[in-house]
Structure formats: structure tokens, C-alpha cells
Design an enzyme around this catalytic site. Structure first.
Site, PDB file in Angstrom:
ATOM      1  N   ARG A 170     -11.818 -11.330  -2.363  1.00 50.31           N
ATOM      2  CA  ARG A 170     -11.712 -10.454  -3.362  1.00 50.31           C
ATOM      3  C   ARG A 170     -12.746  -9.030  -3.194  1.00 50.31           C
ATOM      4  O   ARG A 170     -12.343  -8.053  -3.698  1.00 50.31           O
ATOM      5  CB  ARG A 170     -12.271 -11.049  -4.657  1.00 50.31           C
ATOM      6  CG  ARG A 170     -11.269 -11.464  -5.542  1.00 50.31           C
ATOM      7  CD  ARG A 170     -10.790 -12.987  -5.094  1.00 50.31           C
ATOM      8  NE  ARG A 170      -9.968 -13.672  -6.131  1.00 50.31           N
ATOM      9  CZ  ARG A 170     -10.222 -14.720  -6.740  1.00 50.31           C
ATOM     10  NH1 ARG A 170     -11.176 -15.284  -6.457  1.00 50.31           N
ATOM     11  NH2 ARG A 170      -9.407 -15.316  -7.644  1.00 50.31           N
ATOM     12  N   ASP A 179     -12.006  -0.748  -0.827  1.00 49.00           N
ATOM     13  CA  ASP A 179     -11.583  -1.686  -2.027  1.00 49.00           C
ATOM     14  C   ASP A 179     -12.420  -1.253  -3.334  1.00 49.00           C
ATOM     15  O   ASP A 179     -13.520  -1.222  -3.528  1.00 49.00           O
ATOM     16  CB  ASP A 179     -12.388  -3.038  -1.416  1.00 49.00           C
ATOM     17  CG  ASP A 179     -11.737  -4.101  -2.198  1.00 49.00           C
ATOM     18  OD1 ASP A 179     -10.513  -4.294  -2.344  1.00 49.00           O
ATOM     19  OD2 ASP A 179     -12.286  -5.105  -2.807  1.00 49.00           O
ATOM     20  N   ASP A 209       0.300  -5.454  -7.102  1.00 46.55           N
ATOM     21  CA  ASP A 209       0.056  -5.654  -5.560  1.00 46.55           C
ATOM     22  C   ASP A 209      -1.399  -6.228  -5.374  1.00 46.55           C
ATOM     23  O   ASP A 209      -2.353  -5.845  -5.986  1.00 46.55           O
ATOM     24  CB  ASP A 209       0.067  -4.280  -4.910  1.00 46.55           C
ATOM     25  CG  ASP A 209      -0.108  -4.193  -3.358  1.00 46.55           C
ATOM     26  OD1 ASP A 209       0.971  -4.791  -2.643  1.00 46.55           O
ATOM     27  OD2 ASP A 209      -1.025  -3.734  -2.786  1.00 46.55           O
ATOM     28  N   GLU A 246       1.243 -10.724  -7.367  1.00 44.21           N
ATOM     29  CA  GLU A 246       1.350 -10.780  -6.002  1.00 44.21           C
ATOM     30  C   GLU A 246       0.361 -11.651  -5.282  1.00 44.21           C
ATOM     31  O   GLU A 246      -0.824 -11.303  -5.004  1.00 44.21           O
ATOM     32  CB  GLU A 246       1.625  -9.669  -5.093  1.00 44.21           C
ATOM     33  CG  GLU A 246       2.117 -10.151  -3.597  1.00 44.21           C
ATOM     34  CD  GLU A 246       1.279  -9.260  -2.496  1.00 44.21           C
ATOM     35  OE1 GLU A 246       1.922  -9.529  -1.170  1.00 44.21           O
ATOM     36  OE2 GLU A 246       0.510  -8.786  -2.770  1.00 44.21           O
TER      37      GLU A 246
HETATM   38  C1  ARE Z   1      -1.680  -0.463   7.209  1.00 39.97           C
HETATM   39  C2  ARE Z   1      -1.754  -0.622   8.797  1.00 39.97           C
HETATM   40  C3  ARE Z   1      -2.831  -1.530   9.080  1.00 39.97           C
HETATM   41  C4  ARE Z   1      -4.150  -0.590   8.639  1.00 39.97           C
HETATM   42  C5  ARE Z   1      -4.169  -0.601   7.131  1.00 39.97           C
HETATM   43  C6  ARE Z   1      -5.362   0.619   6.461  1.00 39.97           C
HETATM   44  O1  ARE Z   1      -0.689  -1.538   8.877  1.00 39.97           O
HETATM   45  O2  ARE Z   1      -2.926  -1.683  10.229  1.00 39.97           O
HETATM   46  O3  ARE Z   1      -5.335  -1.187   8.859  1.00 39.97           O
HETATM   47  O4  ARE Z   1      -2.944   0.345   6.923  1.00 39.97           O
HETATM   48  O5  ARE Z   1      -5.140   1.921   7.002  1.00 39.97           O
HETATM   49  C7  ARE Z   1       1.213  -2.839   3.456  1.00 39.97           C
HETATM   50  C8  ARE Z   1       1.421  -3.245   5.010  1.00 39.97           C
HETATM   51  C9  ARE Z   1       0.208  -3.085   5.650  1.00 39.97           C
HETATM   52  C10 ARE Z   1      -0.608  -1.646   5.580  1.00 39.97           C
HETATM   53  C11 ARE Z   1      -0.844  -1.311   4.049  1.00 39.97           C
HETATM   54  C12 ARE Z   1      -1.323  -0.263   3.784  1.00 39.97           C
HETATM   55  O6  ARE Z   1       1.913  -4.386   4.961  1.00 39.97           O
HETATM   56  O7  ARE Z   1       0.276  -3.260   7.026  1.00 39.97           O
HETATM   57  O8  ARE Z   1      -1.610  -1.638   6.158  1.00 39.97           O
HETATM   58  O9  ARE Z   1       0.585  -1.546   3.601  1.00 39.97           O
HETATM   59  O10 ARE Z   1      -0.391   0.688   4.087  1.00 39.97           O
HETATM   60  C13 ARE Z   1      -1.906 -10.119   2.691  1.00 39.97           C
HETATM   61  C14 ARE Z   1      -2.302  -9.806   1.187  1.00 39.97           C
HETATM   62  C15 ARE Z   1      -1.074  -9.110   0.510  1.00 39.97           C
HETATM   63  C16 ARE Z   1      -0.176  -8.233   1.105  1.00 39.97           C
HETATM   64  C17 ARE Z   1      -0.082  -8.835   2.804  1.00 39.97           C
HETATM   65  C18 ARE Z   1       0.857  -7.677   3.479  1.00 39.97           C
HETATM   66  O11 ARE Z   1      -2.869 -10.886   0.669  1.00 39.97           O
HETATM   67  O12 ARE Z   1      -1.495  -8.793  -0.847  1.00 39.97           O
HETATM   68  O13 ARE Z   1      -1.153  -8.932   3.129  1.00 39.97           O
HETATM   69  N1  ARE Z   1       0.746  -7.575   0.735  1.00 39.97           N
HETATM   70  C19 ARE Z   1       0.837  -6.417  -0.214  1.00 39.97           C
HETATM   71  C20 ARE Z   1       2.088  -5.283   0.009  1.00 39.97           C
HETATM   72  C21 ARE Z   1       2.091  -5.025   1.383  1.00 39.97           C
HETATM   73  C22 ARE Z   1       0.892  -4.148   1.433  1.00 39.97           C
HETATM   74  C23 ARE Z   1      -0.373  -4.577   0.747  1.00 39.97           C
HETATM   75  C24 ARE Z   1      -0.272  -5.541  -0.179  1.00 39.97           C
HETATM   76  C25 ARE Z   1      -1.461  -3.475   0.601  1.00 39.97           C
HETATM   77  O14 ARE Z   1       3.112  -6.243  -0.537  1.00 39.97           O
HETATM   78  O15 ARE Z   1       3.293  -4.250   1.672  1.00 39.97           O
HETATM   79  O16 ARE Z   1       0.585  -3.674   2.706  1.00 39.97           O
HETATM   80  O17 ARE Z   1      -1.417  -2.814  -0.461  1.00 39.97           O
HETATM   81  C26 ARE Z   1      -2.017 -15.325   4.574  1.00 39.97           C
HETATM   82  C27 ARE Z   1      -2.539 -14.891   3.169  1.00 39.97           C
HETATM   83  C28 ARE Z   1      -1.742 -13.615   2.433  1.00 39.97           C
HETATM   84  C29 ARE Z   1      -1.870 -12.558   3.428  1.00 39.97           C
HETATM   85  C30 ARE Z   1      -1.209 -12.554   4.993  1.00 39.97           C
HETATM   86  C31 ARE Z   1      -1.459 -11.559   5.781  1.00 39.97           C
HETATM   87  O18 ARE Z   1      -0.409 -15.540   4.481  1.00 39.97           O
HETATM   88  O19 ARE Z   1      -2.222 -16.047   2.540  1.00 39.97           O
HETATM   89  O20 ARE Z   1      -2.614 -13.455   1.352  1.00 39.97           O
HETATM   90  O21 ARE Z   1      -1.309 -11.445   2.867  1.00 39.97           O
HETATM   91  O22 ARE Z   1      -2.018 -13.876   5.262  1.00 39.97           O
HETATM   92  O23 ARE Z   1      -0.438 -11.525   6.495  1.00 39.97           O
HETATM   93 CA    CA Z   2     -10.492  -6.489  -4.021  1.00 40.48          CA
END
Ligand code: ARE
Ligand code: CA
Length: 500
Positions: A170, A179, A209, A246
Site C-alpha cells: 500500500r 505513490d 485502478d 481492481e
Molecule cells: C510502466 C513500465 C515500467 C515502469 C513504470 C514506471 O512498464 O517498467 O517502471 O511504467 O515508469 C500499466 C503497465 C505497467 C506500466 C504502468 C504505468 O502494466 O507496465 O509501468 O501501466 O505506465 C500489479 C498491480 C495491478 C496492476 C498490475 C499491472 O497490483 O494493480 O500490476 N494493474 C493496473 C493496471 C495496469 C497499470 C497499473 C495498474 C498501474 O491495470 O495497466 O500498469 O497504473 C501479482 C499480484 C498483482 C500484480 C502482479 C504484477 O499477480 O497479485 O497484484 O499486479 O503480480 O504482475
Molecule cells: Ca499506494
């Protein structure tokens, strides 16, 4: 007695955020990933409204960092730089007009809302409306946010943190994204103002999100400060926004989805994983006779369910083994099961074609999104897949609308991968994921008469372009689904799209 009243009050509050407020008779939404506002408005009027879709989840609406070093990837929209409504999808006036036009044809709008964080640290500093950021100062002048609005000390979430340390999940950075501290009154106010602005423009709700990365107590304060949905746009008075959070939870992590269901609905990731496995031949369809909480899924009324989403169709965000448009026969089978079964609040994914996981939507050399073109056969061009325009998918949306709240009855299976069931006396569906033909006389529960299968074709005047199913006086009909047919599903229902 007092305690009972308190419990009932808490229950009413949570239920309040779990109603999508679909227009009457509508039951499913589509995620028009990376679509432009003007195009969504047109799609509502020419397709989604007439075809019975209940809503659209739109990509994040507020200004994001432009990331040219990755050729404008889709994921730049998850790096907010301000709460101004200007992105590649359009500006505020276009957004407002889209919401109005969609609501006018019975289609609701749900906004993917990013407020766990702002941007990562980049060499690039400019947003889609020209706003800038100074990362070393945590400075986002267009909000404005500064150092005190973010979690201190700075730390980055590791893979192990998910299993041990809810506080790090968190309070540390997800992927290095700065964050926000939602415990602060100032930060809460910025978020609430942003969301209330969207409510005033007529949206029906929000995807939250990265909800797992925020404290439920903070989220609860934020949700309760949101305004009721706008009666100007046809919502009943006193209606609370639909909120789906999410939270990726397959079990065994430090953060549980159960911490979030008391607040609002939650994304159910097990749903798509199990159905993808089965339709991929890694589990038998016969076992789905008790699909739902017996499988460890969330309570149906708490769940926003889907097969693939924009992350796991690219193998991230809990991905792997998820069916997508790239395996169309199995995928359409899984989607048909989702829409035929009463579980949850289903969401259909609508994609653009990709091979590179980072690739943004179809765009021109200046980075502007190129609209989907519409072909004479109703499919999309210009690199857009438009799964929601596949007849097997929108046909099943109409099936779901027709069968309403009826239960699954008359489950039949062959002990393997051939299954069939009724939805009350309104609909009947059969699946064949075995490598031999299904050829059976089955109970369809439908009134005597002739029906067109909506999967192999549909109704054309008084005849069928695909299979015709004759239901006898006893509700039974001969059902044939060959192993080598183009689709593995057969569906008929009492609505005008199927009944002759
Ligand atoms: C991008 C680059 C990174 C860079 C970052 C910062 O790819 O290399 O470090 O920018 O500059 C999306 C993309 C990310 C992207 C991000 C911001 O997927 O690659 O990073 O946008 O541009 C976790 C979270 C979950 C998240 C997933 C992806 O818990 O909330 O990771 N999903 C949401 C959205 C995504 C979005 C974000 C959040 C961020 O749907 O589209 O990211 O806003 C286990 C855990 C999960 C975890 C998972 C990670 O399964 O249970 O909780 O999910 O591992 O793979
Ligand atoms: Ca947070």
C-alpha cells in the site's frame, strides 16, 4: 436490535456501490480499450445502443505523461500528470458529448480511474495537455501536488512484498510510480473533486485502478464523498456510482479481496483464469455445473467478471494462459459461457491487434490515435479487433439480456467437454470442446417452436442463415455440434433475434 440496524446500514451502503445502473433490460459492458471519445459516441449510437450493451469502460480520461521513448505505449495512460480531461482519446468537451450521446441511447460510461500514483521517473516531462512534472521534487504543478502529498519514505514494491507485507504493497511504489498518500485531506480532496467532476458530466461509475495498493479505510472516505449520479442524465435520484476495484487475488497474498468487498464490487480474476484453462482443454467443462462461489469465486453480486483484460491479454497483471482474440474458437466459447451464465457483472474486452506488448493503439506518425474503420460486414479495420462486433459475442449479449434473472436449469453433460443448460424457459445453450461430435436430443426448456441458432448464423426474415432448431411439444430438440465446426457453441432464446 441496535446492532442489527447498524449491520443493515452497513450492508445498504456497500450494496449502493454495486449497482451498475444499467438501463432497463441491459446486462453487460464492453471495455473499449484506447478508443477515442468521438468514436465511442458514434459506436453507442450505431451499434452498442441498438445491440443492447449496457455500458462502456473507457481508458483513463485525465492528462498523462507522453512517453515517446516507448513510441507512446498504451501504458502511458496509467501515469497521470494532472486531472485535466485531455488525453489521446479527446478533450473535455468531446468526453462530455460522448457521455451525453451514450446515455441518450441507454449506454452508461464507466471511467478507469488512476489515483494510487502519478508518473514514474523519466527523461520526458510533458503531458497530453502540456503540463510538466519535476520528478526529483515530486512536483506536479497542474494539480498541484508536491512532496508532502506522496508516501514517505520512498520504497518500491518487490514480488515478495505481495506475500508478506500489506503495508509495503500500500505504501511503496508500484513499478516505481510515485505513490500518492490518500491519508491526506488535501490528496483526498483532489481525487474526490476529479471524480465528482466526472459524475457531473454523467458517468455511471468507476474502475479503481490498483485498489490493492490503497488502504480500504482511505477508499471508503473517498467513495462516501462522491456525489449521487446525475439525474440530468436519467439516473434515479439517490443513485450511488458503480465502483469496481481492481484487486488481483488468487489467494495466499497479504492483501485480500475480502478487505474490499465491504466497500464496493471487485474484479474477479479467478473467473477468466479458470474458464480460459477449461476452454484451452486443461480442465473439463463438465465440472462447471456448480460454477460460482463453490469454486472460490466472489459472491456474484460483488464481482466484475471477464475473460481477458488489457493487462492479462499481454501476459501481465496476473496473466498467463488467458484466452484472447488470438485463439478465436476457444475464446468465443469462453465468452459465450460467461454471457450465458448468470454469474457476476460481465465485461467484454475489445482490443486492437498487437504483437509487441508495449505497442499503443493504431496511431499516425504524430502519435494521434487512428479510429477504427467499419467494414461492410460490420467488422473493424485499421488494426482494431472489435471483439464486441463479432456476431457470436454481441449475439450472446442479447441472449443474456433476454434470459434476465433466470437460473441455470437442466444441466446436461457427457462427463467430458460437452455441456448444455437452460436459463429458465428463456434460453438454451450447448458447448462442445471435445474432439468428437455432440449429437443428442436435449431438453431446451423453450416453448414449442422453431428457433435460429445465434452462433452459426441468425434470423433472416422467416428463416435461419445458420442452424434451425425445432423444439418439440415436450421442450426437447435435436442438438448437433460437430467437433470441426467453426464455433463450439449453439445458443437459442425466446427473444426476437432467435425465435422464428
Ligand atoms: C510502466 C513500465 C515500467 C515502469 C513504470 C514506471 O512498464 O517498467 O517502471 O511504467 O515508469 C500499466 C503497465 C505497467 C506500466 C504502468 C504505468 O502494466 O507496465 O509501468 O501501466 O505506465 C500489479 C498491480 C495491478 C496492476 C498490475 C499491472 O497490483 O494493480 O500490476 N494493474 C493496473 C493496471 C495496469 C497499470 C497499473 C495498474 C498501474 O491495470 O495497466 O500498469 O497504473 C501479482 C499480484 C498483482 C500484480 C502482479 C504484477 O499477480 O497479485 O497484484 O499486479 O503480480 O504482475
Ligand atoms: Ca499506494
Amino acid at each position: 436490535m441496535f446492532r442489527l440496524i447498524l449491520c443493515l446500514a452497513a450492508l445498504t451502503v456497500a450494496l449502493a456501490y454495486k449497482n451498475p445502473h444499467y438501463a432497463s433490460g441491459r446486462t453487460a459492458m464492453v471495455h473499449l480499450f484506447e478508443w477515442k471519445w468521438d468514436d465511442i459516441a458514434a459506436e453507442c449510437e450505431r451499434f452498442l445502443g441498438p445491440r443492447g450493451f449496457g455500458g462502456v469502460q473507457v481508458s483513463p480520461v485525465n492528462e498523462n505523461l507522453e512517453i515517446w521513448s516507448f513510441q507512446r505505449p498504451w501504458w502511458e495512460r496509467y501515469q497521470p500528470i494532472s486531472y485535466r480531461l485531455i488525453t489521446r482519446s479527446g478533450n473535455e468537451q468531446q468526453f462530455a458529448s460522448m457521455v451525453r450521446r451514450c446515455n441518450n441511447v441507454g449506454v452508461r460510461i464507466y471511467v478507469d480511474t488512476v489515483f494510487n500514483h502519478m508518473t514514474g521517473t523519466w527523461n520526458e516531462h510533458t503531458g497530453t495537455d502540456g503540463s510538466t512534472a519535476n520528478y526529483s521534487q515530486w512536483s506536479y504543478p497542474s494539480v498541484p501536488y508536491g512532496r508532502n502529498d506522496f508516501n514517505i519514505p520512498q520504497c518500491v514494491i518487490s514480488g515478495d512484498d505481495y506475500y508478506c507485507c500489506a503495508d509495503r504493497v500500500r505504501n511503496c511504489e508500484l513499478n516505481g510510480l510515485k505513490d500518492l498518500y490518500q491519508g491526506s485531506e488535501y490528496v483526498r480532496t483532489q481525487i474526490v473533486n476529479f471524480m465528482n467532476h466526472l459524475i457531473s458530466l454523467g458517468v455511471a461509475g468507476f474502475r479503481i485502478d490498483a485498489a490493492k495498493h490503497m488502504w480500504p479505510g482511505d477508499l471508503s472516505v473517498i467513495y462516501d464523498r462522491l456525489h449521487n449520479l446525475s439525474t440530468t442524465y436519467g439516473f434515479p435520484s439517490g443513485a450511488r456510482p458503480f465502483i469496481y476495484q481492481e484487486v488481483i487475488d488468487f489467494g495466499y497474498e497479504a492483501v485480500s479481496r475480502d478487505e474490499y468487498t465491504p466497500l464496493a464490487a471487485v474484479t474477479e480474476f479467478k473467473f477468466g483464469r479458470e474458464l480460459s484453462r477449461a476452454f484451452n482443454g486443461k480442465n473439463r467443462l463438465r465440472w462447471f455445473y456448480n460454477w460460482g462461489t463453490s469454486w472460490g469465486l466472489l459472491a456474484s453480486s460483488d464481482a466484475l467478471n471477464f475473460i481477458d483484460n488489457h493487462d492479462n491479454q499481454r501476459g501481465s497483471g496476473g496473466g498467463g494462459d488467458i484466452l484472447t482474440y488470438k485463439q478465436p474458437k476457444q475464446y468465443k466459447g469462453a465468452i459465450a459461457f460467461m454471457l450465458a451464465h448468470p454469474y457476476g457483472w460481465p465485461r467484454v474486452m475489445s482490443s486492437y491487434a498487437f504483437t509487441n506488448n508495449d505497442a499503443g493503439p493504431p496511431m499516425d506518425s504524430s502519435g494521434n490515435t487512428v479510429s477504427a474503420s467499419i467494414n461492410p460486414d460490420n467488422s473493424c479495420g485499421n488494426g482494431w479487433i472489435c471483439e464486441h462486433r463479432w456476431s457470436q459475442i454481441y449475439g450472446m449479449v442479447a441472449f443474456r439480456n433476454c434470459v434476465g434473472n433466470t437460473n441455470v436449469t437442466n444441466w446436461w453433460d457427457n462427463n467430458s467437454n460437452q455441456i448444455a443448460f437452460c436459463r429458465g424457459n428463456q434460453g438454451f445453450v450447448a458447448f462442445n470442446n471435445d474432439n468428437w461430435d455432440l449429437n443428442q436430443t436435449l431438453q431446451t426448456c423453450l416453448p414449442t417452436g422453431s428457433y435460429c441458432d445465434i452462433i452459426s448464423g441468425g434470423k433472416s426474415g422467416n428463416s435461419c442463415t445458420g442452424k434451425r432448431i425445432n423444439v418439440g411439444w415436450d421442450g426437447r430438440a435435436s442438438i448437433i455440434l460437430g467437433a470441426n465446426e467453426y464455433d463450439m457453441v449453439l445458443a437459442i432464446h425466446a427473444g426476437i433475434e432467435s425465435r422464428l
